[in-house]
Design a protein around this motif. Structure first.
Motif, PDB file in Angstrom:
ATOM      1  N   TYR A  59       0.912  -1.274  -0.028  1.00 17.00           N
ATOM      2  CA  TYR A  59       0.077   0.033  -0.118  1.00 17.00           C
ATOM      3  C   TYR A  59       0.682   1.282   0.252  1.00 17.00           C
ATOM      4  CZ  TYR A  59       0.765   0.840   4.949  1.00 17.00           C
ATOM      5  OH  TYR A  59       1.544   1.047   6.199  1.00 17.00           O
ATOM      6  N   HIS A  60       2.156   1.204   0.497  1.00 23.15           N
ATOM      7  CA  HIS A  60       3.056   2.426   0.516  1.00 23.15           C
ATOM      8  C   HIS A  60       3.320   2.815  -0.970  1.00 23.15           C
ATOM      9  CE1 HIS A  60       7.230   4.219   1.243  1.00 23.15           C
ATOM     10  NE2 HIS A  60       6.165   5.006   1.515  1.00 23.15           N
ATOM     11  N   SER A  61       4.044   1.937  -1.543  1.00 22.11           N
ATOM     12  CA  SER A  61       4.436   2.654  -3.040  1.00 22.11           C
ATOM     13  C   SER A  61       4.465   1.452  -3.740  1.00 22.11           C
ATOM     14  CB  SER A  61       5.792   3.327  -2.608  1.00 22.11           C
ATOM     15  OG  SER A  61       5.991   4.110  -3.716  1.00 22.11           O
ATOM     16  N   VAL A  80       6.896  -8.027   5.897  1.00 19.88           N
ATOM     17  CA  VAL A  80       7.644  -6.848   6.074  1.00 19.88           C
ATOM     18  C   VAL A  80       7.979  -6.575   4.635  1.00 19.88           C
ATOM     19  CG1 VAL A  80       9.820  -5.663   6.692  1.00 19.88           C
ATOM     20  CG2 VAL A  80       8.730  -7.501   8.094  1.00 19.88           C
ATOM     21  N   CYS A  81       7.611  -5.417   3.835  1.00 22.71           N
ATOM     22  CA  CYS A  81       7.862  -5.033   2.679  1.00 22.71           C
ATOM     23  C   CYS A  81       9.006  -4.904   2.325  1.00 22.71           C
ATOM     24  CB  CYS A  81       7.120  -3.715   2.395  1.00 22.71           C
ATOM     25  SG  CYS A  81       7.382  -3.295   0.627  1.00 22.71           S
ATOM     26  N   PRO A  82       9.723  -5.461   1.257  1.00 23.30           N
ATOM     27  CA  PRO A  82      11.148  -5.383   1.102  1.00 23.30           C
ATOM     28  C   PRO A  82      11.675  -4.144   0.559  1.00 23.30           C
ATOM     29  CG  PRO A  82      10.049  -6.439  -0.856  1.00 23.30           C
ATOM     30  CD  PRO A  82       8.959  -6.263   0.260  1.00 23.30           C
ATOM     31  N   TRP A  83      10.627  -3.178   0.110  1.00 21.43           N
ATOM     32  CA  TRP A  83      11.289  -1.905  -0.314  1.00 21.43           C
ATOM     33  C   TRP A  83      11.488  -0.860   0.709  1.00 21.43           C
ATOM     34  CZ3 TRP A  83       8.044  -0.112  -5.288  1.00 21.43           C
ATOM     35  CH2 TRP A  83       8.360  -1.155  -6.535  1.00 21.43           C
ATOM     36  N   HIS A  84      10.657  -0.597   1.725  1.00 20.74           N
ATOM     37  CA  HIS A  84      10.799   0.400   2.675  1.00 20.74           C
ATOM     38  C   HIS A  84      10.577  -0.223   4.175  1.00 20.74           C
ATOM     39  CE1 HIS A  84       9.406   2.689  -0.950  1.00 20.74           C
ATOM     40  NE2 HIS A  84      10.608   2.948  -0.948  1.00 20.74           N
ATOM     41  N   LYS A  85      10.282  -1.532   4.175  1.00 23.46           N
ATOM     42  CA  LYS A  85      10.277  -2.027   5.385  1.00 23.46           C
ATOM     43  C   LYS A  85       9.090  -1.756   6.155  1.00 23.46           C
ATOM     44  CE  LYS A  85      14.343  -4.026   4.773  1.00 23.46           C
ATOM     45  NZ  LYS A  85      14.247  -5.229   3.983  1.00 23.46           N
TER      46      LYS A  85
END
Ligand code: FES
Length: 159
Positions: A59-61, A80-85
């Protein structure tokens, strides 16, 4: 060697559900992404004996959640999203963050708080070893919906 019980009336998938795969294959793979109903990219994952389904893109990016680690925060399992945690609960799709109790206190003390539901979670049903997803069609907007538009889907196919 007894024969298997005959299929019962409860052995059909729920209406408007979509076949994802055989449970044993999903368990073996750990994670499966699938376009459902021609309109939704979902991630189905198996963790500690449980299956979970959610929108694939964070949902963040729009980060690819299928590559995220699963960890527990405050007793709640999160991807945990690999992009910005960013941390997203598997069960509800809530975004968790660490809040500082009192910014003037030393040492700083933090606790986990929820930003509310940010990632759309979908329902899974298992019937005779097959797993089906029922899309969460609540009309309330959820932030991860943004990354289910045509534009991001095209990007997803390229990655
Ligand atoms: Fe997932 Fe930023 S895209 S944390």
């Amino acid at each position: 060697s007894s024969s298997p019980p005959p299929p019962s009336s409860s052995s059909s998938p729920p209406p408007a559900s979509h076949f994802i795969g055989k449970k044993e294959d999903i368990v073996k793979a750990g994670r499966v992404t699938k376009m459902v109903n021609g309109c939704r990219d979902i991630l189905v994952l198996h963790h500690q004996g449980q299956l979970h389904a959610m929108d694939t893109r964070c949902y963040h990016s729009g980060g690819a959640l299928q590559y995220g680690d699963i960890e527990e925060f405050n007793g709640r399992l999160c991807i945990v999203c690999p992009w910005h945690k960013y941390k997203i609960t598997l069960a509800e799709g809530e975004g968790l963050y660490q809040a500082v109790d009192d910014p003037t206190a030393k040492p700083l003390r933090t606790h986990w708080r929820s930003k509310g539901v940010k990632q759309r979670i979908h329902k899974l049903t298992e019937v005779n070893g097959n797993v089906y997803a029922t899309l969460n069609d609540s009309s309330e907007a959820i932030e991860s919906d943004v990354y289910q538009t045509e534009r991001y889907r095209t990007d997803l196919l390229k990655t």
